[in-house]
Design a protein around this motif. Structure first.
Motif, PDB file in Angstrom:
ATOM      1  N   PRO A   1       1.593 -18.374 -49.955  1.00  0.00           N
ATOM      2  CA  PRO A   1       1.812 -17.682 -51.241  1.00  0.00           C
ATOM      3  C   PRO A   1       3.107 -18.150 -51.906  1.00  0.00           C
ATOM      4  N   GLU A   2       3.091 -18.154 -53.205  1.00  0.00           N
ATOM      5  CA  GLU A   2       4.230 -18.655 -53.979  1.00  0.00           C
ATOM      6  C   GLU A   2       5.539 -18.001 -53.558  1.00  0.00           C
ATOM      7  N   LYS A   3       5.503 -16.728 -53.295  1.00  0.00           N
ATOM      8  CA  LYS A   3       6.742 -16.006 -52.981  1.00  0.00           C
ATOM      9  C   LYS A   3       7.340 -16.432 -51.632  1.00  0.00           C
ATOM     10  N   ARG A   4       6.525 -17.112 -50.779  1.00  0.00           N
ATOM     11  CA  ARG A   4       7.016 -17.555 -49.475  1.00  0.00           C
ATOM     12  C   ARG A   4       7.222 -19.073 -49.412  1.00  0.00           C
ATOM     13  N   SER A   5       6.954 -19.778 -50.503  1.00  0.00           N
ATOM     14  CA  SER A   5       6.991 -21.242 -50.456  1.00  0.00           C
ATOM     15  C   SER A   5       8.398 -21.782 -50.225  1.00  0.00           C
ATOM     16  N   ALA A   6       9.403 -21.142 -50.798  1.00  0.00           N
ATOM     17  CA  ALA A   6      10.773 -21.636 -50.627  1.00  0.00           C
ATOM     18  C   ALA A   6      11.204 -21.544 -49.163  1.00  0.00           C
ATOM     19  N   GLU A   7      10.901 -20.412 -48.525  1.00  0.00           N
ATOM     20  CA  GLU A   7      11.285 -20.250 -47.120  1.00  0.00           C
ATOM     21  C   GLU A   7      10.464 -21.165 -46.223  1.00  0.00           C
ATOM     22  N   PHE A   8       9.196 -21.426 -46.617  1.00  0.00           N
ATOM     23  CA  PHE A   8       8.346 -22.343 -45.865  1.00  0.00           C
ATOM     24  C   PHE A   8       8.935 -23.760 -45.897  1.00  0.00           C
ATOM     25  N   LEU A   9       9.323 -24.207 -47.081  1.00  0.00           N
ATOM     26  CA  LEU A   9       9.915 -25.537 -47.210  1.00  0.00           C
ATOM     27  C   LEU A   9      11.239 -25.626 -46.462  1.00  0.00           C
ATOM     28  N   ALA A  10      12.007 -24.556 -46.502  1.00  0.00           N
ATOM     29  CA  ALA A  10      13.283 -24.545 -45.778  1.00  0.00           C
ATOM     30  C   ALA A  10      13.052 -24.625 -44.271  1.00  0.00           C
ATOM     31  N   ALA A  11      12.021 -23.925 -43.800  1.00  0.00           N
ATOM     32  CA  ALA A  11      11.718 -23.946 -42.369  1.00  0.00           C
ATOM     33  C   ALA A  11      11.325 -25.354 -41.924  1.00  0.00           C
ATOM     34  N   TYR A  12      10.497 -26.033 -42.722  1.00  0.00           N
ATOM     35  CA  TYR A  12      10.089 -27.384 -42.340  1.00  0.00           C
ATOM     36  C   TYR A  12      11.220 -28.394 -42.510  1.00  0.00           C
ATOM     37  N   THR A  13      12.150 -28.115 -43.426  1.00  0.00           N
ATOM     38  CA  THR A  13      13.325 -28.974 -43.534  1.00  0.00           C
ATOM     39  C   THR A  13      14.141 -28.911 -42.246  1.00  0.00           C
ATOM     40  N   ARG A  14      14.216 -27.732 -41.659  1.00  0.00           N
ATOM     41  CA  ARG A  14      14.925 -27.584 -40.384  1.00  0.00           C
ATOM     42  C   ARG A  14      14.122 -28.137 -39.207  1.00  0.00           C
ATOM     43  N   ALA A  15      12.799 -28.028 -39.292  1.00  0.00           N
ATOM     44  CA  ALA A  15      11.943 -28.474 -38.190  1.00  0.00           C
ATOM     45  C   ALA A  15      11.743 -29.982 -38.178  1.00  0.00           C
ATOM     46  N   ALA A  16      11.837 -30.613 -39.335  1.00  0.00           N
ATOM     47  CA  ALA A  16      11.534 -32.046 -39.445  1.00  0.00           C
ATOM     48  C   ALA A  16      12.348 -32.925 -38.497  1.00  0.00           C
ATOM     49  N   PRO A  17      13.665 -32.693 -38.329  1.00  0.00           N
ATOM     50  CA  PRO A  17      14.411 -33.551 -37.396  1.00  0.00           C
ATOM     51  C   PRO A  17      13.896 -33.489 -35.961  1.00  0.00           C
ATOM     52  N   LEU A  18      13.260 -32.378 -35.608  1.00  0.00           N
ATOM     53  CA  LEU A  18      12.691 -32.268 -34.262  1.00  0.00           C
ATOM     54  C   LEU A  18      11.469 -33.165 -34.126  1.00  0.00           C
ATOM     55  N   LEU A  19      10.671 -33.275 -35.194  1.00  0.00           N
ATOM     56  CA  LEU A  19       9.561 -34.229 -35.189  1.00  0.00           C
ATOM     57  C   LEU A  19      10.100 -35.652 -35.090  1.00  0.00           C
ATOM     58  N   ALA A  20      11.105 -35.944 -35.916  1.00  0.00           N
ATOM     59  CA  ALA A  20      11.661 -37.299 -35.952  1.00  0.00           C
ATOM     60  C   ALA A  20      12.253 -37.707 -34.611  1.00  0.00           C
ATOM     61  N   ALA A  21      12.740 -36.737 -33.852  1.00  0.00           N
ATOM     62  CA  ALA A  21      13.372 -37.043 -32.567  1.00  0.00           C
ATOM     63  C   ALA A  21      12.367 -37.324 -31.463  1.00  0.00           C
ATOM     64  N   SER A  22      11.104 -37.004 -31.696  1.00  0.00           N
ATOM     65  CA  SER A  22      10.100 -37.206 -30.660  1.00  0.00           C
ATOM     66  C   SER A  22       9.703 -38.675 -30.567  1.00  0.00           C
ATOM     67  N   PRO A  23       9.715 -39.265 -29.375  1.00  0.00           N
ATOM     68  CA  PRO A  23       9.270 -40.653 -29.220  1.00  0.00           C
ATOM     69  C   PRO A  23       7.773 -40.824 -29.455  1.00  0.00           C
ATOM     70  N   HIS A  24       7.048 -39.715 -29.588  1.00  0.00           N
ATOM     71  CA  HIS A  24       5.606 -39.767 -29.822  1.00  0.00           C
ATOM     72  C   HIS A  24       5.250 -39.682 -31.306  1.00  0.00           C
ATOM     73  N   CYS A  25       6.241 -39.408 -32.150  1.00  0.00           N
ATOM     74  CA  CYS A  25       6.004 -39.271 -33.587  1.00  0.00           C
ATOM     75  C   CYS A  25       6.290 -40.588 -34.285  1.00  0.00           C
ATOM     76  N   VAL A  26       5.272 -41.137 -34.981  1.00  0.00           N
ATOM     77  CA  VAL A  26       5.428 -42.378 -35.720  1.00  0.00           C
ATOM     78  C   VAL A  26       6.026 -42.100 -37.095  1.00  0.00           C
ATOM     79  N   ASP A  27       5.438 -41.149 -37.811  1.00  0.00           N
ATOM     80  CA  ASP A  27       5.978 -40.719 -39.094  1.00  0.00           C
ATOM     81  C   ASP A  27       5.366 -39.373 -39.462  1.00  0.00           C
ATOM     82  N   TYR A  28       5.885 -38.765 -40.523  1.00  0.00           N
ATOM     83  CA  TYR A  28       5.368 -37.461 -40.952  1.00  0.00           C
ATOM     84  C   TYR A  28       5.658 -37.281 -42.434  1.00  0.00           C
ATOM     85  N   GLU A  29       4.911 -36.391 -43.064  1.00  0.00           N
ATOM     86  CA  GLU A  29       5.111 -36.092 -44.480  1.00  0.00           C
ATOM     87  C   GLU A  29       4.499 -34.738 -44.793  1.00  0.00           C
TER      88      GLU A  29
END
Length: 262
Positions: A20-48
């Motif tokens: 929902p629109e009212k939760r989109s900002a917090e959703f994007l913020a959560a994935y901004t924080r989570a993204a470095p954990l994906l990037a740190a995985s040797p099993h992750c090639v890329d993400y978007e």
């Protein structure tokens, strides 16, 4: 300029969210924080993470994993996953789809991305390159003995090969043969590592002299191809080396390796 393609051994995970629109900002913020954990995985090639233009409530997370097993048994059992899940858990109930997909052979690049051949300046630019390079080679004490018995047409043949490798016309294959034919030109020549390195340096000087593009993206792809090709030449110039079976000329792109090694 880059062009990343999943290989046949990778898997692509798609997670589709309805936020929902009212939760989109917090959703994007959560994935901004989570993204470095994906990037740190040797099993992750890329993400978007992409957001729908027609309906802002729809998001798609695309993650390319080295394999489905590496995702499920590697990343999800790693020390990175608990922290990743802590950030994304509040949105698990908003998931509409979460599946793994294998790439098929139906893929390619559109004309919006120029080939290396086009970016280099086409056939004329590559002809200038090889002519300049082989003039330098024949005047070089270390390399002249290796190329002394090659006729003037050799520079033209290399220009045709590079054109095809860089996404241009397949003239080399049509008139001279495929990848195996080019490799066979080096059999028995006993090329040394110092000679290989000298050629790499001279071809870069020739690229400057021939006026090839100097942007970092092109020169990086160009040098990567030169390094790959010259190391292959050393390998097949050694004693008892046999040319590979008939293979198509490899295609080199922006940050994309060829489909075979030999």
């Amino acid at each position: 300029m880059t062009s990343e393609k999943p290989s046949a051994s990778t898997t692509v995970e798609y997670i589709r969210y309805h936020i929902p629109e009212k939760r989109s900002a917090e959703f994007l913020a959560a994935y901004t924080r989570a993204a470095p954990l994906l990037a740190a995985s040797p099993h992750c090639v890329d993400y978007e993470l992409a957001r729908c233009e027609e309906d802002f409530a729809h998001f798609v997370l695309r993650v390319t994993w080295t394999s489905t097993e590496d995702h499920l048994e590697g990343f999800r059992t790693s020390d990175l996953f608990p922290a990743f899940l802590a950030e994304t858990r509040p949105y698990v109930g908003d998931i509409e789809e979460m599946r793994h997909y294998k790439p098929t052979s139906v893929r390619g690049e559109g004309s919006a991305v120029p080939t290396l051949y086009e970016w280099a300046g086409g056939a004329e630019a590559l002809a200038r390159l090889t002519e300049a390079c082989y003039a330098k080679v024949l005047a070089d004490d270390l390399l002249a003995p290796v190329f002394a018995d090659l006729g003037p047409e050799y520079a033209e043949h290399v220009a045709l090969w590079l054109a095809e490798v860089f996404g241009g016309p397949a003239t080399y294959s049509a008139t001279l043969g495929g990848h195996g034919h080019m490799v066979a030109q080096h059999v028995g020549r006993g090329i040394t590592e110092p000679q290989r390195r000298r050629w790499v340096n001279l071809v870069q000087d020739a690229a400057d002299e021939a006026g090839l593009p100097t942007d970092a993206e092109f020169r990086s792809a160009f040098l990567a191809c030169v390094e790959w090709g010259t190391r292959l030449a050393v390998r097949f110039s050694g004693p008892d080396a046999k040319p590979p079976t008939d293979q198509a000329v490899p295609k080199w792109g922006w940050g994309v390796m060829p489909p075979h090694r030999g």
